[in-house]
Design a protein around this motif. Structure first.
Motif, PDB file in Angstrom:
ATOM      1  N   MET A 176       0.829  -1.263  -0.021  1.00 17.04           N
ATOM      2  CA  MET A 176       0.045   0.032  -0.069  1.00 17.04           C
ATOM      3  C   MET A 176       0.759   1.286   0.024  1.00 17.04           C
ATOM      4  N   SER A 177       0.524   2.126  -0.550  1.00 14.98           N
ATOM      5  CA  SER A 177       1.187   3.368  -0.648  1.00 14.98           C
ATOM      6  C   SER A 177       1.282   4.153   0.607  1.00 14.98           C
ATOM      7  N   THR A 178       2.273   5.023   0.819  1.00 11.96           N
ATOM      8  CA  THR A 178       2.369   5.661   1.902  1.00 11.96           C
ATOM      9  C   THR A 178       1.257   6.717   2.031  1.00 11.96           C
ATOM     10  N   LYS A 179       0.521   6.974   3.231  1.00  4.53           N
ATOM     11  CA  LYS A 179      -0.439   7.849   3.240  1.00  4.53           C
ATOM     12  C   LYS A 179       0.013   9.474   3.516  1.00  4.53           C
ATOM     13  N   THR A 180      -0.678  10.141   3.233  1.00  5.76           N
ATOM     14  CA  THR A 180      -0.427  11.758   3.168  1.00  5.76           C
ATOM     15  C   THR A 180      -1.515  12.500   4.079  1.00  5.76           C
ATOM     16  N   LEU A 181      -1.083  13.263   4.945  1.00  5.50           N
ATOM     17  CA  LEU A 181      -1.598  14.064   5.981  1.00  5.50           C
ATOM     18  C   LEU A 181      -1.386  15.669   5.679  1.00  5.50           C
ATOM     19  N   PHE A 182      -2.291  16.454   5.812  1.00  5.35           N
ATOM     20  CA  PHE A 182      -2.164  17.826   5.642  1.00  5.35           C
ATOM     21  C   PHE A 182      -2.424  18.453   7.014  1.00  5.35           C
ATOM     22  N   ILE A 183      -1.961  19.421   7.350  1.00  4.59           N
ATOM     23  CA  ILE A 183      -1.911  19.922   8.782  1.00  4.59           C
ATOM     24  C   ILE A 183      -1.772  21.435   8.798  1.00  4.59           C
ATOM     25  N   THR A 184      -2.777  22.035   9.277  1.00  2.00           N
ATOM     26  CA  THR A 184      -2.866  23.584   9.551  1.00  2.00           C
ATOM     27  C   THR A 184      -2.235  23.769  10.810  1.00  2.00           C
ATOM     28  N   GLY A 196       1.886  17.519   4.779  1.00  2.00           N
ATOM     29  CA  GLY A 196       2.008  18.848   4.211  1.00  2.00           C
ATOM     30  C   GLY A 196       1.870  19.859   5.316  1.00  2.00           C
ATOM     31  N   LEU A 197       2.834  20.616   5.441  1.00  2.98           N
ATOM     32  CA  LEU A 197       3.061  21.504   6.534  1.00  2.98           C
ATOM     33  C   LEU A 197       2.598  22.895   6.139  1.00  2.98           C
ATOM     34  N   PHE A 198       1.305  23.294   6.627  1.00  3.99           N
ATOM     35  CA  PHE A 198       0.833  24.452   6.388  1.00  3.99           C
ATOM     36  C   PHE A 198       0.809  25.273   7.460  1.00  3.99           C
ATOM     37  N   ALA A 199       1.214  26.702   7.350  1.00  7.03           N
ATOM     38  CA  ALA A 199       1.262  27.773   8.359  1.00  7.03           C
ATOM     39  C   ALA A 199       1.896  29.187   7.912  1.00  7.03           C
ATOM     40  N   ARG A 200       1.809  30.144   8.288  1.00  5.11           N
ATOM     41  CA  ARG A 200       2.091  31.391   8.005  1.00  5.11           C
ATOM     42  C   ARG A 200       3.639  31.700   8.062  1.00  5.11           C
ATOM     43  N   SER A 201       4.340  30.977   9.076  1.00  9.90           N
ATOM     44  CA  SER A 201       5.547  31.116   9.320  1.00  9.90           C
ATOM     45  C   SER A 201       6.659  30.301   8.360  1.00  9.90           C
ATOM     46  N   GLU A 202       6.988  30.987   7.281  1.00 10.71           N
ATOM     47  CA  GLU A 202       7.769  30.161   6.290  1.00 10.71           C
ATOM     48  C   GLU A 202       9.144  29.684   6.801  1.00 10.71           C
ATOM     49  N   THR A 243     -10.427  24.604   5.614  1.00  7.71           N
ATOM     50  CA  THR A 243      -9.494  23.477   5.457  1.00  7.71           C
ATOM     51  C   THR A 243     -10.545  22.291   5.016  1.00  7.71           C
ATOM     52  N   VAL A 244     -11.488  22.042   5.632  1.00  3.24           N
ATOM     53  CA  VAL A 244     -12.638  21.132   5.422  1.00  3.24           C
ATOM     54  C   VAL A 244     -13.015  21.181   3.838  1.00  3.24           C
ATOM     55  N   LYS A 245     -13.398  22.563   3.361  1.00  5.37           N
ATOM     56  CA  LYS A 245     -13.607  22.620   1.933  1.00  5.37           C
ATOM     57  C   LYS A 245     -12.818  22.334   1.037  1.00  5.37           C
ATOM     58  N   ALA A 246     -11.431  22.553   1.383  1.00  2.28           N
ATOM     59  CA  ALA A 246     -10.353  22.370   0.384  1.00  2.28           C
ATOM     60  C   ALA A 246      -9.889  20.993   0.353  1.00  2.28           C
ATOM     61  N   ALA A 247     -10.218  20.354   1.506  1.00  2.72           N
ATOM     62  CA  ALA A 247      -9.637  18.873   1.385  1.00  2.72           C
ATOM     63  C   ALA A 247     -10.718  17.984   1.028  1.00  2.72           C
ATOM     64  N   MET A 248     -11.738  18.069   1.454  1.00  4.77           N
ATOM     65  CA  MET A 248     -12.904  17.092   1.066  1.00  4.77           C
ATOM     66  C   MET A 248     -13.181  16.579  -0.290  1.00  4.77           C
ATOM     67  N   PRO A 249     -12.627  17.349  -1.508  1.00  3.74           N
ATOM     68  CA  PRO A 249     -12.787  16.566  -2.763  1.00  3.74           C
ATOM     69  C   PRO A 249     -11.808  15.559  -3.071  1.00  3.74           C
ATOM     70  N   HIS A 250     -10.515  15.810  -2.187  1.00  3.22           N
ATOM     71  CA  HIS A 250      -9.521  14.810  -2.289  1.00  3.22           C
ATOM     72  C   HIS A 250      -9.881  13.426  -1.439  1.00  3.22           C
ATOM     73  N   LEU A 251     -10.443  13.887  -0.173  1.00  4.41           N
ATOM     74  CA  LEU A 251     -10.690  12.922   0.787  1.00  4.41           C
ATOM     75  C   LEU A 251     -11.716  11.862   0.402  1.00  4.41           C
ATOM     76  N   ALA A 253      -6.680  15.405   6.703  1.00  5.58           N
ATOM     77  CA  ALA A 253      -6.371  16.793   6.970  1.00  5.58           C
ATOM     78  C   ALA A 253      -6.425  17.023   8.339  1.00  5.58           C
ATOM     79  N   PHE A 254      -5.695  17.960   8.746  1.00 10.98           N
ATOM     80  CA  PHE A 254      -5.928  18.207  10.219  1.00 10.98           C
ATOM     81  C   PHE A 254      -6.143  19.622  10.587  1.00 10.98           C
ATOM     82  N   ALA A 255      -7.293  20.214  10.479  1.00 12.14           N
ATOM     83  CA  ALA A 255      -7.593  21.419  10.743  1.00 12.14           C
ATOM     84  C   ALA A 255      -7.278  22.023  12.205  1.00 12.14           C
ATOM     85  N   ASN A 256      -6.127  22.158  12.517  1.00 16.21           N
ATOM     86  CA  ASN A 256      -5.583  22.619  13.737  1.00 16.21           C
ATOM     87  C   ASN A 256      -5.240  23.877  14.097  1.00 16.21           C
TER      88      ASN A 256
END
Length: 224
Positions: free
Chosen positions: A1-9, A31-37, A116-124, A81-84
């Motif tokens: 099975m392929s490696t699973k992917t998680l998006f985190i805000t 995938g690491l999402f935040a304002r601080s580059e 987060t939910v709106k953006a992730a849902m089609p992929h989930l 996806a983790f809406a954090n």
């Protein structure tokens, strides 16, 4: 099975960064999402090629859509996806509260989660995926005048509604609801309270449960 992917805000520090570390240790791509580059870059340097920095603003739907598209392009799909991302208030209560600060907080704690939910849902939907939402003990009890607490009550109600919606494609939704956690959320260190790693382990427990098991809520409190 392929490696699973998680998006985190809110991935640059605290619960988000701890969850990224825990997920990568268990073989996930993140995938690491935040304002601080800068902080995201340092975290990617630490975690290696299983992590992708995705600088952006949680209050901007297009920013989140673009970030998730980049992540999916790299990894081939999205499993969770983790809406954090979240923020508190400097003044508590309604009478003493700052309306401008309320608007900013609602933008992050409520609208940011919706984005987060709106953006992730089609992929989930493609992978019978999983949503994680950061709730709070403040979303389970009544605190005098707490507008922050009310934003977390929204998360608890919305998460339950999402669990029902996601049944249509075999998806799951989990609210991870901690009490006081020793993060930058507080001005002073809280060494005797929950640590970000405690919350991260709870998040991965839910994500890695058998697909037949929907862990709708995990409620964590400090022993002391």
């Amino acid at each position: 099975m392929s490696t699973k992917t998680l998006f985190i805000t809110g991935a640059s520090s605290g619960i988000g960064a701890a969850t990224a570390r825990e997920a990568v240790a268990k073989g996930w791509q993140v995938g690491l999402f935040a304002r601080s580059e800068d902080k995201l870059g340092a975290l990617v340097d630490e975690l290696g090629d299983k992590a992708l920095a995705l600088p952006g603003d949680a209050t901007d739907l297009d920013s989140q859509k673009t970030a998730i598209a980049k992540l999916v392009d790299k990894t081939g799909g999205l499993d969770a996806a983790f809406a954090n991302a979240g923020m508190g208030l400097s003044a508590s209560g309604t009478d003493a509260g700052d309306p401008e600060e309320w608007e900013k907080m609602i933008g992050v704690n409520i609208m940011g989660v919706l984005w987060t939910v709106k953006a992730a849902m089609p992929h989930l939907k493609d992978r019978a995926g999983h949503l994680l939402l950061t709730g709070s003990a403040a979303g389970r009890v009544h605190i005098p005048g707490s507008v922050y607490g009310a934003s977390k009550w929204f998360i608890h109600g919305y998460g339950g509604n999402l669990s029902e919606e996601m049944k249509s494609f075999g998806g799951r939704c989990t609210i991870v609801a901690p009490g006081m956690v020793n993060t930058g959320f507080f001005d002073e260190p809280k060494p005797d309270k929950l640590q970000p790693e405690d919350v991260a382990r709870a998040a991965l427990f839910a994500l890695e449960a058998d697909p037949r098991c929907a862990t709708n809520e995990i409620f964590l409190m400090p022993t002391q």
